[in-house]
Design a protein around this motif. Structure first.
Motif, PDB file in Angstrom:
ATOM      1  N   ALA A  82       0.837  -1.200   0.000  1.00 55.07           N
ATOM      2  CA  ALA A  82       0.000   0.000   0.000  1.00 55.07           C
ATOM      3  C   ALA A  82       0.873   1.252   0.000  1.00 55.07           C
ATOM      4  N   PHE A  83       0.476   2.244  -0.793  1.00 53.64           N
ATOM      5  CA  PHE A  83       1.158   3.539  -0.835  1.00 53.64           C
ATOM      6  C   PHE A  83       0.180   4.621  -0.402  1.00 53.64           C
ATOM      7  N   ILE A  84       0.580   5.375   0.609  1.00 55.50           N
ATOM      8  CA  ILE A  84      -0.256   6.415   1.185  1.00 55.50           C
ATOM      9  C   ILE A  84       0.486   7.735   1.046  1.00 55.50           C
ATOM     10  N   PRO A  85       0.002   8.641   0.168  1.00 55.36           N
ATOM     11  CA  PRO A  85       0.716   9.905  -0.030  1.00 55.36           C
ATOM     12  C   PRO A  85       0.620  10.781   1.218  1.00 55.36           C
ATOM     13  N   LEU A  86       1.689  11.496   1.489  1.00 57.87           N
ATOM     14  CA  LEU A  86       1.730  12.422   2.619  1.00 57.87           C
ATOM     15  C   LEU A  86       1.718  13.857   2.102  1.00 57.87           C
ATOM     16  N   HIS A  87       0.945  14.072   1.054  1.00 53.85           N
ATOM     17  CA  HIS A  87       0.811  15.363   0.382  1.00 53.85           C
ATOM     18  C   HIS A  87      -0.546  15.349  -0.314  1.00 53.85           C
ATOM     19  N   GLY A  88      -0.941  16.415  -0.918  1.00 56.95           N
ATOM     20  CA  GLY A  88      -2.229  16.472  -1.602  1.00 56.95           C
ATOM     21  C   GLY A  88      -2.105  16.458  -3.111  1.00 56.95           C
ATOM     22  N   HIS A  89      -1.009  15.922  -3.636  1.00 57.82           N
ATOM     23  CA  HIS A  89      -0.769  15.956  -5.073  1.00 57.82           C
ATOM     24  C   HIS A  89      -1.115  14.625  -5.738  1.00 57.82           C
ATOM     25  N   PRO A  90      -1.650  14.671  -6.965  1.00 53.03           N
ATOM     26  CA  PRO A  90      -1.887  13.434  -7.698  1.00 53.03           C
ATOM     27  C   PRO A  90      -0.580  12.679  -7.953  1.00 53.03           C
ATOM     28  N   PHE A  91      -0.700  11.359  -8.089  1.00 51.23           N
ATOM     29  CA  PHE A  91       0.443  10.551  -8.496  1.00 51.23           C
ATOM     30  C   PHE A  91      -0.016   9.518  -9.506  1.00 51.23           C
ATOM     31  N   LEU A  92       0.932   9.018 -10.271  1.00 49.38           N
ATOM     32  CA  LEU A  92       0.665   8.065 -11.344  1.00 49.38           C
ATOM     33  C   LEU A  92       0.735   6.650 -10.788  1.00 49.38           C
ATOM     34  N   VAL A  93      -0.249   5.826 -11.140  1.00 49.13           N
ATOM     35  CA  VAL A  93      -0.297   4.421 -10.723  1.00 49.13           C
ATOM     36  C   VAL A  93      -0.429   3.575 -11.984  1.00 49.13           C
ATOM     37  N   ILE A  94       0.579   2.768 -12.267  1.00 45.24           N
ATOM     38  CA  ILE A  94       0.567   1.908 -13.446  1.00 45.24           C
ATOM     39  C   ILE A  94       0.467   0.465 -12.987  1.00 45.24           C
ATOM     40  N   VAL A  95      -0.464  -0.275 -13.565  1.00 47.05           N
ATOM     41  CA  VAL A  95      -0.669  -1.682 -13.237  1.00 47.05           C
ATOM     42  C   VAL A  95      -0.879  -2.463 -14.527  1.00 47.05           C
ATOM     43  N   GLY A 101       2.356 -15.336 -16.397  1.00 48.19           N
ATOM     44  CA  GLY A 101       3.639 -15.066 -15.756  1.00 48.19           C
ATOM     45  C   GLY A 101       4.344 -13.814 -16.238  1.00 48.19           C
ATOM     46  N   THR A 102       3.781 -13.132 -17.226  1.00 51.52           N
ATOM     47  CA  THR A 102       4.332 -11.849 -17.685  1.00 51.52           C
ATOM     48  C   THR A 102       3.199 -10.821 -17.698  1.00 51.52           C
ATOM     49  N   PRO A 103       3.547  -9.538 -17.662  1.00 52.71           N
ATOM     50  CA  PRO A 103       2.496  -8.518 -17.651  1.00 52.71           C
ATOM     51  C   PRO A 103       1.803  -8.393 -19.004  1.00 52.71           C
ATOM     52  N   GLY A 104       0.487  -8.207 -18.943  1.00 55.01           N
ATOM     53  CA  GLY A 104      -0.287  -7.893 -20.141  1.00 55.01           C
ATOM     54  C   GLY A 104      -0.236  -6.398 -20.400  1.00 55.01           C
ATOM     55  N   THR A 105      -1.216  -5.898 -21.131  1.00 55.59           N
ATOM     56  CA  THR A 105      -1.267  -4.474 -21.467  1.00 55.59           C
ATOM     57  C   THR A 105      -1.475  -3.646 -20.204  1.00 55.59           C
ATOM     58  N   PRO A 106      -0.571  -2.710 -19.932  1.00 58.42           N
ATOM     59  CA  PRO A 106      -0.694  -1.900 -18.716  1.00 58.42           C
ATOM     60  C   PRO A 106      -1.857  -0.924 -18.786  1.00 58.42           C
ATOM     61  N   THR A 123       0.595  -8.423  -8.131  1.00 58.41           N
ATOM     62  CA  THR A 123       0.112  -7.490  -9.157  1.00 58.41           C
ATOM     63  C   THR A 123       1.288  -6.786  -9.813  1.00 58.41           C
ATOM     64  N   TRP A 124       1.372  -6.882 -11.151  1.00 58.31           N
ATOM     65  CA  TRP A 124       2.403  -6.128 -11.883  1.00 58.31           C
ATOM     66  C   TRP A 124       2.095  -4.641 -11.744  1.00 58.31           C
ATOM     67  N   HIS A 125       3.125  -3.840 -11.438  1.00 61.03           N
ATOM     68  CA  HIS A 125       2.911  -2.400 -11.269  1.00 61.03           C
ATOM     69  C   HIS A 125       4.187  -1.638 -11.592  1.00 61.03           C
TER      70      HIS A 125
END
Length: 171
Positions: A82-95, A101-106, A123-125
């Motif tokens: 889990a990632f919990i931001p300590l600011h009010g800014h958006p962040f990018l999350v790629i999954v 056994g390999t990642p599909g389309t992100p 989970t691939w991220h």
């Protein structure tokens, strides 16, 4: 070769196959502290597996910008993260979904600045990607004696872009 990946807003429904969106939305589960605090209870499916424990770490990540080049994803086969931001800014999350056994389309999500995420076990991220400074995050994840990291490097990289920004690819 570069492939285009457009961002989308982070919603609980769209992100559900990959993990949990942690936010104070909807009706609180209960009011506490003499009615002055709304508790939105048990928002993450934490999973640390056997022979491990949960830990809280602090991260300070360098901000990135869109368009962003995605060349690698990783996963943690033995526990959620889990990632919990300590600011009010958006962040990018790629999954990405797992495909044999390999990642599909992100997929690339952008938080609204007040959301945190919990990535399900295996989970691939992408890496932690703040879009503004400071890049301060609390991280709740597995602490154990065995390795818990697998990386995958794409043969053809992805360019992650905001489809609403006319100066970016895919606009």
């Amino acid at each position: 070769m570069t492939r285009l990946l457009n961002t989308e807003p982070l919603t609980a429904a769209a992100f559900a196959p990959f993990g949990d969106v942690l936010e104070c939305t909807g009706t609180p589960d209960k009011m506490i502290n003499q009615g002055l605090c709304a508790r939105h209870h048990d928002r993450a499916r934490l999973d640390f597996g056997p022979d491990a424990r949960g830990g809280i770490s602090m991260f300070n990540a360098e901000p990135r910008a869109l368009p962003y080049v995605l060349d690698m994803v990783e996963r943690h086969p033995d526990g959620s993260q889990a990632f919990i931001p300590l600011h009010g800014h958006p962040f990018l999350v790629i999954v990405a979904p797992d495909e044999g056994g390999t990642p599909g389309t992100p997929r690339a999500f952008v938080t609204n600045g007040m959301q945190a995420i919990n990535l399900l076990r295996n989970t691939w991220h992408g890496v932690l990607t703040p879009l503004a400074a400071p890049g301060l995050f609390a991280c709740v994840d597995r602490i154990g004696a065995t390795p818990n990291l697998e990386e995958y490097w794409f043969e053809a990289v992805w360019t992650v872009a905001d489809p609403k920004d006319p100066g970016q690819p895919g606009a």
